[in-house]
Design an enzyme around this catalytic site. Structure first.
Site, PDB file in Angstrom:
ATOM      1  N   LYS A 253       7.138  29.391  -1.279  1.00  0.00           N
ATOM      2  CA  LYS A 253       7.228  30.501  -0.334  1.00  0.00           C
ATOM      3  C   LYS A 253       6.173  30.290   0.751  1.00  0.00           C
ATOM      4  O   LYS A 253       4.977  30.145   0.457  1.00  0.00           O
ATOM      5  CB  LYS A 253       6.936  31.792  -1.092  1.00  0.00           C
TER       6      LYS A 253
HETATM    7  O1  G3P Z   1       9.070  40.059  -1.957  1.00  0.00           O
HETATM    8  C1  G3P Z   1       8.257  40.693  -1.033  1.00  0.00           C
HETATM    9  C2  G3P Z   1       8.063  42.106  -1.458  1.00  0.00           C
HETATM   10  O2  G3P Z   1       7.377  42.094  -2.662  1.00  0.00           O
HETATM   11  C3  G3P Z   1       7.332  43.000  -0.537  1.00  0.00           C
HETATM   12  O3  G3P Z   1       7.580  44.284  -1.002  1.00  0.00           O
HETATM   13  O4  G3P Z   1       7.229  46.680  -1.278  1.00  0.00           O
HETATM   14  O5  G3P Z   1       5.277  45.141  -0.774  1.00  0.00           O
HETATM   15  O6  G3P Z   1       6.964  45.659   0.977  1.00  0.00           O
HETATM   16  P1  G3P Z   1       6.706  45.505  -0.480  1.00  0.00           P
END
Ligand code: G3P
Length: 226
Positions: free
Chosen positions: A84
């Site tokens: 990633k």
């Molecule tokens: O995969 C990326 C994701 O984990 C981000 O999620 O909820 O931190 O915006 P969030």
């Protein structure tokens, strides 16, 4: 559409994997930081033993050389490891260079369709539009998925998958699928919420109560020698 789990928590991964619904796992530095004391390599290797599908491991370098070095190291841990990298010029360079070595990349932190298109042209295996964070900015995360899907669809040379990330609730999963995402990576809580419906619980309680009542009636009938 495939479902991935967005976590580095091994208990959550074991539980969701036991349901037979998981096609992969995504991790990131923030998710790893929640697993206090866990070694990154051990965690990724363990996940790869629990789920037979792409496992995203994120680089933390800011320059392409560093990302490529990290990518080579992580990819050696297991054939299912996907590297990633962020949607930056250095990230694109890393995708391009790692791709030449047969190492697959997930370009993350995608917030507009240009970023997704350029990641795909650099050879990304998947792109990760962050729909929840787009919504947080009063923009439309689903519209972003639709734009990327339309752009990828009209170019037969693009084989990059669209992975809806930053999923916040079960409707995000369904709407991502309808908008053209190939994968949704979900927090464990969202998977559980998606499985829940009060009518399922109520229906089950009533089926079980009816079954018990039937057994009681049969026992009384048998006792009376009827
Ligand atoms: O995969 C990326 C994701 O984990 C981000 O999620 O909820 O931190 O915006 P969030």
């Amino acid at each position: 559409m495939k479902i991935y789990l967005d976590t580095a928590n091994l208990d959550e991964i074991r539980e969701a994997a036991s349901w037979g619904i998981l096609s992969g796992v995504t991790t990131n530095p923030s998710l790893m930081a929640k697993e206090t004391g866990a070694d990154f390599e051990d965690t990724i290797r363990t996940i790869a033993g629990l789920v037979d599908g792409p496992i995203s491991a994120e680089t933390v370098s800011e320059d392409a050389d560093g990302m490529v070095a990290e990518g080579r190291e992580y990819a050696a841990w297991h054939p299912n490891v996907i590297i990633k990298v962020p949607s930056t010029p250095a990230g694109l360079q890393a995708v391009h260079r790692l791709g030449q070595e047969g190492i697959r990349c997930n370009v993350t932190l995608i917030f507009n369709a240009n970023q997704a298109l350029m990641a795909a042209l650099a050879g990304a295996f998947v792109v990760s539009p962050f729909i929840g964070r787009v919504d947080d900015m009063s923009e439309d995360g689903m519209e972003l998925i639709r734009e990327i899907a339309a752009i990828f669809e009209q170019d037969p040379d693009i084989h990059t998958r669209i992975l809806a990330a930053s999923i916040r609730h079960p409707r995000h999963v369904i709407e991502s699928a309808l908008a053209g995402a190939h994968i949704a990576t979900c927090p464990f809580k969202v998977l559980r919420q998606g499985m829940k419906h009060p009518l399922t619980d109520r229906g089950m309680a009533s089926f079980l109560a009816d079954w018990k009542a039937r057994e009681a009636t049969m026992a009384v009938t048998a006792g009376a020698g009827v």
